[in-house]
Design a protein around this motif. Structure first.
Motif, mmCIF file in Angstrom:
data_model
loop_
_atom_site.group_PDB
_atom_site.id
_atom_site.type_symbol
_atom_site.label_atom_id
_atom_site.label_comp_id
_atom_site.label_asym_id
_atom_site.label_seq_id
_atom_site.Cartn_x
_atom_site.Cartn_y
_atom_site.Cartn_z
ATOM 1 N N ILE A 26 -11.185 -8.562 -17.881
ATOM 2 C CA ILE A 26 -11.292 -7.444 -16.936
ATOM 3 C C ILE A 26 -10.186 -7.619 -15.902
ATOM 4 N N LEU A 27 -9.349 -6.607 -15.764
ATOM 5 C CA LEU A 27 -8.281 -6.686 -14.765
ATOM 6 C C LEU A 27 -8.654 -5.762 -13.612
ATOM 7 N N HIS A 28 -8.869 -6.379 -12.444
ATOM 8 C CA HIS A 28 -9.122 -5.600 -11.231
ATOM 9 C C HIS A 28 -7.756 -5.201 -10.702
ATOM 10 N N GLN A 29 -7.494 -3.923 -10.627
ATOM 11 C CA GLN A 29 -6.130 -3.452 -10.433
ATOM 12 C C GLN A 29 -6.137 -2.031 -9.883
ATOM 13 N N TYR A 30 -4.950 -1.493 -9.639
ATOM 14 C CA TYR A 30 -4.843 -0.040 -9.486
ATOM 15 C C TYR A 30 -3.505 0.381 -10.076
ATOM 16 N N ASP A 31 -3.475 1.649 -10.418
ATOM 17 C CA ASP A 31 -2.384 2.157 -11.238
ATOM 18 C C ASP A 31 -0.990 1.867 -10.659
ATOM 19 N N LEU A 32 -0.795 2.170 -9.370
ATOM 20 C CA LEU A 32 0.552 2.076 -8.799
ATOM 21 C C LEU A 32 0.916 0.671 -8.324
ATOM 22 N N SER A 33 0.030 -0.286 -8.497
ATOM 23 C CA SER A 33 0.278 -1.628 -7.966
ATOM 24 C C SER A 33 1.366 -2.350 -8.767
ATOM 25 N N PRO A 34 2.457 -2.755 -8.095
ATOM 26 C CA PRO A 34 3.536 -3.429 -8.816
ATOM 27 C C PRO A 34 3.073 -4.707 -9.523
ATOM 28 N N PHE A 35 2.281 -5.519 -8.839
ATOM 29 C CA PHE A 35 1.859 -6.779 -9.465
ATOM 30 C C PHE A 35 0.877 -6.526 -10.615
ATOM 31 N N SER A 36 0.119 -5.430 -10.525
ATOM 32 C CA SER A 36 -0.741 -5.091 -11.666
ATOM 33 C C SER A 36 0.116 -4.782 -12.892
ATOM 34 N N GLU A 37 1.262 -4.150 -12.671
ATOM 35 C CA GLU A 37 2.131 -3.825 -13.804
ATOM 36 C C GLU A 37 2.640 -5.108 -14.471
ATOM 37 N N LYS A 38 2.915 -6.134 -13.661
ATOM 38 C CA LYS A 38 3.316 -7.421 -14.248
ATOM 39 C C LYS A 38 2.211 -7.918 -15.195
ATOM 40 N N VAL A 48 -6.871 0.634 -2.870
ATOM 41 C CA VAL A 48 -5.527 0.166 -2.499
ATOM 42 C C VAL A 48 -5.576 -0.572 -1.156
ATOM 43 N N ILE A 49 -6.515 -0.170 -0.301
ATOM 44 C CA ILE A 49 -6.618 -0.808 1.015
ATOM 45 C C ILE A 49 -8.056 -1.298 1.220
ATOM 46 N N MET A 50 -8.220 -2.142 2.249
ATOM 47 C CA MET A 50 -9.564 -2.609 2.587
ATOM 48 C C MET A 50 -10.393 -1.426 3.096
ATOM 49 N N ARG A 103 -6.032 -9.522 -2.695
ATOM 50 C CA ARG A 103 -4.867 -8.924 -3.358
ATOM 51 C C ARG A 103 -5.199 -8.477 -4.776
ATOM 52 N N ILE A 104 -4.325 -7.663 -5.263
ATOM 53 C CA ILE A 104 -4.448 -7.074 -6.591
ATOM 54 C C ILE A 104 -3.224 -7.518 -7.391
ATOM 55 N N PRO A 105 -3.330 -7.888 -8.641
ATOM 56 C CA PRO A 105 -4.535 -7.867 -9.458
ATOM 57 C C PRO A 105 -5.309 -9.193 -9.396
ATOM 58 N N VAL A 106 -6.558 -9.097 -9.854
ATOM 59 C CA VAL A 106 -7.403 -10.265 -10.087
ATOM 60 C C VAL A 106 -7.949 -10.105 -11.502
ATOM 61 N N MET A 107 -7.969 -11.195 -12.255
ATOM 62 C CA MET A 107 -8.527 -11.113 -13.612
ATOM 63 C C MET A 107 -9.897 -11.790 -13.621
ATOM 64 N N GLN A 108 -10.819 -11.140 -14.287
ATOM 65 C CA GLN A 108 -12.176 -11.698 -14.433
ATOM 66 C C GLN A 108 -12.478 -11.861 -15.914
ATOM 67 N N ILE A 109 -12.969 -13.033 -16.279
ATOM 68 C CA ILE A 109 -13.547 -13.210 -17.614
ATOM 69 C C ILE A 109 -14.914 -13.839 -17.371
ATOM 70 N N GLY A 110 -15.954 -13.051 -17.543
ATOM 71 C CA GLY A 110 -17.311 -13.526 -17.253
ATOM 72 C C GLY A 110 -17.452 -13.867 -15.784
ATOM 73 N N TYR A 144 8.529 -5.529 -13.463
ATOM 74 C CA TYR A 144 7.625 -4.725 -12.637
ATOM 75 C C TYR A 144 8.328 -4.211 -11.387
ATOM 76 N N ASN A 145 9.361 -4.937 -10.923
ATOM 77 C CA ASN A 145 10.108 -4.454 -9.755
ATOM 78 C C ASN A 145 10.855 -3.161 -10.070
ATOM 79 N N ILE A 146 11.559 -3.158 -11.194
ATOM 80 C CA ILE A 146 12.278 -1.939 -11.583
ATOM 81 C C ILE A 146 11.296 -0.804 -11.872
ATOM 82 N N ALA A 147 10.220 -1.146 -12.571
ATOM 83 C CA ALA A 147 9.264 -0.106 -12.969
ATOM 84 C C ALA A 147 8.666 0.564 -11.729
ATOM 85 N N TRP A 148 8.463 -0.239 -10.681
ATOM 86 C CA TRP A 148 7.868 0.329 -9.461
ATOM 87 C C TRP A 148 8.868 1.241 -8.744
ATOM 88 N N ILE A 149 10.126 0.793 -8.645
ATOM 89 C CA ILE A 149 11.135 1.669 -8.023
ATOM 90 C C ILE A 149 11.215 2.973 -8.836
#
Ligand code: GSH
Length: 313
Positions: free
Chosen positions: A9-21, A40-42, A56-63, A186-191
């Motif tokens: 399970i990837l806790h993420q959001y669509d536009l997050s650069p690190f999630s894209e990594k 995206v924010i608290m 921070r995002i992303p966080v990965m969960q397995i069980g 992910y840096n290029i993809a975000w720009i």
């Protein structure tokens, strides 16, 4: 496909650069996974219930195992799903080492370009959130002033990628894609997503552009969607698979059973407190309890965090 305690399970959001990594790494490994969209924010109550404070995002969960930071996520995916490897050829450590460049210097320059030269892509609430987190003013005039100089820096840094590809290799460390590719990409993809005009500075870098296309084509594996409540239920019902182990070579003698706090070493944020289950040169895993998710084990990389022994421990 319903998620269970073995699902990624990837806790993420669509536009997050690190999630894209992380998503590209999942794609390189051809994995099936579950995307859990986080704010995206608290406030991020469900994320914090899992991590104990890391926001921070992303966080990965397995069980009931929770992996914070893309460095830890990459390492754990490599451990659980070693083939195909994202540590390409003979350069096994370099994929991680290059992260200190791509996730800090390169990413900071990318951020300054996007926010300083691009259209306004974030709202006031986002700016207030990031100001509260960093303890610093957003300083848009400062970003605007810095953007032209940063464009030169970015052209130089992406130029290194062009040089690296100039011997005809398909990816940064050889003919197979790996962690280094995901980390630069992910840096290029975000720009490209939020300020495509900013890529004009890279127009002449034709090998870089062709490489970007190749990495994009790798895709994200097979994502499904999972709700935040369903992810929390999985953590609640699962038992961590992390095995207790003391590293005899720990520089400061941290051992299994010690109470510690872990905090990011850049702009800090909330420390996460718990009891050490295992540690090594590259990770620390701490057990903590939460009323909503019960007992979970939260995993951090070592480069990028500070670990502090609790007073009296
Ligand atoms: N070192 C972390 C950085 C993650 C990061 O900065 N994520 C951004 C979103 S892409 C974030 O959550 N920022 C908000 C915050 O820092 O609270 C990683 O590799 O995962």
């Amino acid at each position: 496909m319903a998620a269970d305690a073995q699902s990624i399970i990837l806790h993420q959001y669509d536009l997050s650069p690190f999630s894209e990594k992380a998503r590209i790494i999942l794609g390189m490994k051809g994995l099936e996974w579950h995307a859990c969209t986080q704010p995206v924010i608290m406030p991020k109550p469900e994320l914090v219930a899992l991590t104990g404070g890391y926001r921070r995002i992303p966080v990965m969960q397995i069980g009931a195992d929770i992996y914070c930071d893309t460095q830890m996520i990459a390492r754990e995916l490599e451990r659980r799903y070693p083939i195909p490897s994202i540590l390409v050829g003979a350069d096994r450590g370099l994929g991680f080492g290059l992260g200190l460049w791509t996730d800090r210097a390169l990413f900071q320059a990318t951020v300054t370009l996007v926010f300083g030269a691009g259209e306004r892509v974030v709202d006031d609430a986002f700016i207030r959130d990031r100001e509260a987190l960093s303890g610093r003013s957003w300083d848009l005039p400062g970003k605007r002033e810095a953007a032209p100089r940063v464009a030169e820096q970015l052209r130089a840094q992406f130029g290194w990628v062009e040089e690296q590809l100039s011997d005809g290799r398909r990816y940064l460390l050889g003919d197979q894609p790996g962690l280094a590719d995901a980390s630069v990409y992910y840096n290029i993809a975000w720009i490209r997503r939020v300020f495509p005009a900013g890529l004009a500075i890279l127009d002449r870098l034709v090998l870089l552009m062709a490489w970007e296309e190749r990495v994009r084509a790798i895709g994200h594996g097979t994502p499904h969607i999972i709700s935040r409540e369903a992810a929390l239920d999985i953590a609640h019902d699962a038992i961590s698979t992390e095995v207790a182990a003391t590293d005899q070579l720990e520089p400061n003698g941290i051992k299994s059973g010690d109470s510690v706090s872990v905090i990011a070493d850049d702009y800090r944020g909330e420390p996460v407190s718990g009891v050490v289950v295992s540690s090594s040169a590259q990770h620390i895993a701490i057990r903590r309890s939460d009323p909503r998710v019960g007992e979970v084990v939260v995993h951090f990389p070592r480069s990028g965090v500070f670990v502090m022994l609790a007073a009296g421990a």
